[in-house]
Each structure stands twice: as structure tokens, then as C-alpha cells.
Motif scaffolding. Sequence first.
Motif, mmCIF file in Angstrom:
data_model
loop_
_atom_site.group_PDB
_atom_site.id
_atom_site.type_symbol
_atom_site.label_atom_id
_atom_site.label_comp_id
_atom_site.label_asym_id
_atom_site.label_seq_id
_atom_site.Cartn_x
_atom_site.Cartn_y
_atom_site.Cartn_z
ATOM 1 N N TYR A 5 15.576 10.802 49.978
ATOM 2 C CA TYR A 5 15.371 10.626 51.413
ATOM 3 C C TYR A 5 14.498 9.412 51.728
ATOM 4 O O TYR A 5 14.577 8.856 52.827
ATOM 5 C CB TYR A 5 14.764 11.892 52.022
ATOM 6 N N GLU A 6 13.670 8.997 50.783
ATOM 7 C CA GLU A 6 12.836 7.813 50.994
ATOM 8 C C GLU A 6 13.600 6.521 50.734
ATOM 9 O O GLU A 6 13.125 5.433 51.073
ATOM 10 C CB GLU A 6 11.606 7.878 50.082
ATOM 11 N N GLU A 10 19.653 3.007 49.510
ATOM 12 C CA GLU A 10 20.058 2.782 48.128
ATOM 13 C C GLU A 10 21.143 3.796 47.757
ATOM 14 O O GLU A 10 21.009 4.982 48.013
ATOM 15 C CB GLU A 10 18.868 2.948 47.176
ATOM 16 N N ASN A 11 22.175 3.333 47.106
ATOM 17 C CA ASN A 11 23.271 4.223 46.715
ATOM 18 C C ASN A 11 22.896 4.934 45.413
ATOM 19 O O ASN A 11 23.488 4.710 44.357
ATOM 20 C CB ASN A 11 24.566 3.439 46.558
ATOM 21 N N THR A 12 21.902 5.803 45.511
ATOM 22 C CA THR A 12 21.360 6.474 44.323
ATOM 23 C C THR A 12 22.361 7.407 43.660
ATOM 24 O O THR A 12 22.223 7.731 42.474
ATOM 25 C CB THR A 12 20.093 7.259 44.690
ATOM 26 N N LEU A 16 31.366 6.098 46.580
ATOM 27 C CA LEU A 16 32.244 5.126 47.208
ATOM 28 C C LEU A 16 31.952 5.076 48.709
ATOM 29 O O LEU A 16 31.371 6.007 49.271
ATOM 30 C CB LEU A 16 33.709 5.512 46.988
ATOM 31 N N ILE A 17 32.374 4.010 49.367
ATOM 32 C CA ILE A 17 32.251 3.952 50.819
ATOM 33 C C ILE A 17 33.030 5.120 51.428
ATOM 34 O O ILE A 17 34.160 5.408 51.040
ATOM 35 C CB ILE A 17 32.777 2.613 51.356
ATOM 36 N N GLY A 38 28.295 2.365 52.835
ATOM 37 C CA GLY A 38 28.237 1.044 52.236
ATOM 38 C C GLY A 38 26.873 0.404 52.355
ATOM 39 O O GLY A 38 26.541 -0.528 51.608
ATOM 40 N N GLU A 39 26.068 0.910 53.307
ATOM 41 C CA GLU A 39 24.728 0.374 53.515
ATOM 42 C C GLU A 39 23.658 1.455 53.489
ATOM 43 O O GLU A 39 22.524 1.200 53.078
ATOM 44 C CB GLU A 39 24.657 -0.377 54.844
ATOM 45 N N THR A 40 23.990 2.650 53.925
ATOM 46 C CA THR A 40 23.008 3.726 53.961
ATOM 47 C C THR A 40 23.715 5.078 53.941
ATOM 48 O O THR A 40 24.929 5.169 54.161
ATOM 49 C CB THR A 40 22.134 3.630 55.237
#
Length: 259
Positions: A5-6, A10-12, A16-17, A38-40
Motif C-alpha cells: 500500500y505504500e 510499483e508493480n510489486t 499485466l495492464i 500500467g502506472e498504479t
Amino acid sequence: MAYFYEHLNENTLNLLINEYVLLKDENGNEVDTLKWDGETYQSIRCKPFKSNMFGTLKPLDNIQAFAMDSINTNDITVLYGKAGSGKTTLPLNYIMQEIEKGRFKKCYIIYSYEPLKNAKTLGFEKGDHLTKLLYYGSIGNILASKFGDMQQVEYMVERGMLDIIPTANIRGIELESDSICLVTESQNLDVYTLKTIIQRCKSGCKQIYEGDIIEQKDTNIQNIGMNRLIDVFKGNESFGCVKLKNNYRSKLSELADLM
């Protein structure tokens, strides 16, 4: 969980999008629903589908919420799952909402005129084109059960709100940008047929493909189009795919899965 959540940008989870994630706590309780754009990671806040025809439809579980979000936000959605999971009900509720609100003018329902596996065909049938479509094919029974009766289906066709097209007739037609295309029983369609349908849709035409990839393949198709469709479009910003897992039709229909 705290790190996730922090660092929502980042795509932790290496998604895929447009891929969805259902977060659970250490006890297995479902705590959040999100998708990677793709960004968040975005939280899913699923709005009910509302129409005069069907009333208000809310998701019965988080997987249905994913399906409703995909239908709302993506140009192409693939829904697959067993009977009773909502793969036809969810799109039809959305379609009636959008047509009643005037955001789309028409729904095209495309289906393959195929008998059930091991079932005999009736042969030649009398009647006009619409009568044959509705009364001698499975699509008529499906739509009548969803809309209440066959007269309602005929009314929608006559008013230009609904157009029913067998896959044999899709070549040479164009589906308008202010329309929705619902392809039923898509597991029975080969790659060429699905490719042709997609190429018939103008920009802005919302497409929904539903079927049961595993359980209901009524024809012996080696080149299953739904599998190829998912493989090619996954990760595209305009595409979503959801496997509906729960049967909400009846307890007995769940037992039928064991047959």
C-alpha cells in the motif's frame, strides 16, 4: 501488505495492464480488490447495473465485481466460467442499462448455430428468418429466459434495439461505434470466426465474449478462438478477461458439474 500500500505505483505483483488482484489477509479473508493500470494499482469500486428491464444488479462476489468493472471500462471483455456463474446475465444487465440511458443505440448478439453435443438437429424448419433464429435455435431460449418471454425479445428486435446474427452471416457487415456486440457461447468459435467478428466492429463498439472454455465445448474445434483471443489481447489497455468461479443458479446445478 504495508509495503504494497505504500508503493501502489510499483508493480510489486508483476501484473499485466488491466490485470485484477484480490488481496487477502493472513487468515484468507478478502480485504481489497484492485487492478494494475500500467502506472498504479487502482481500487475497484463497482457500481451496480441499473435498468428498468432488470432492476438493480449488484455483484454477488468480488470476481463478479471484476467482471462488471471490465465491462464498464474496457472495449473488449472476455467472461468465461461454468453455467450459472453470471457470464450472460452480467452483460445483458449492462446492455439494457446503456441502451435505456441512450449511451448505446443497439446490441448485436452473435451466436453460433450449433446443436448441443450428441443432440440431433431438427432439420428443415418453416418460417421467416427471425422465427427461425428465435424458435429453432438455442439463442431464442436463452434470451427469452433472460428477458422474461419471447414477445419481449421480438419487441426489442422490431424496435431496432436488438439484432441477432448467426456467425454464418457476419462477413460483409459492420457493427456501429454506438453499439454493443455480445458474442455468446464463444468457446465454440474458431480463431478465424472470432478474428472476423473483431474486424467487423468499428472503433467505439463495445465487445463482450462469453463462454465456458473448459466445460461446454459442443463442437470438436481444435483451434479454439477464445484461447487465442486471450493470448493475443492480454495486457492491452482496452482488454479485460475474468474467470467467473461461482455457480449462483441452484445447488442442484452445482451437483451437475460432477456428472
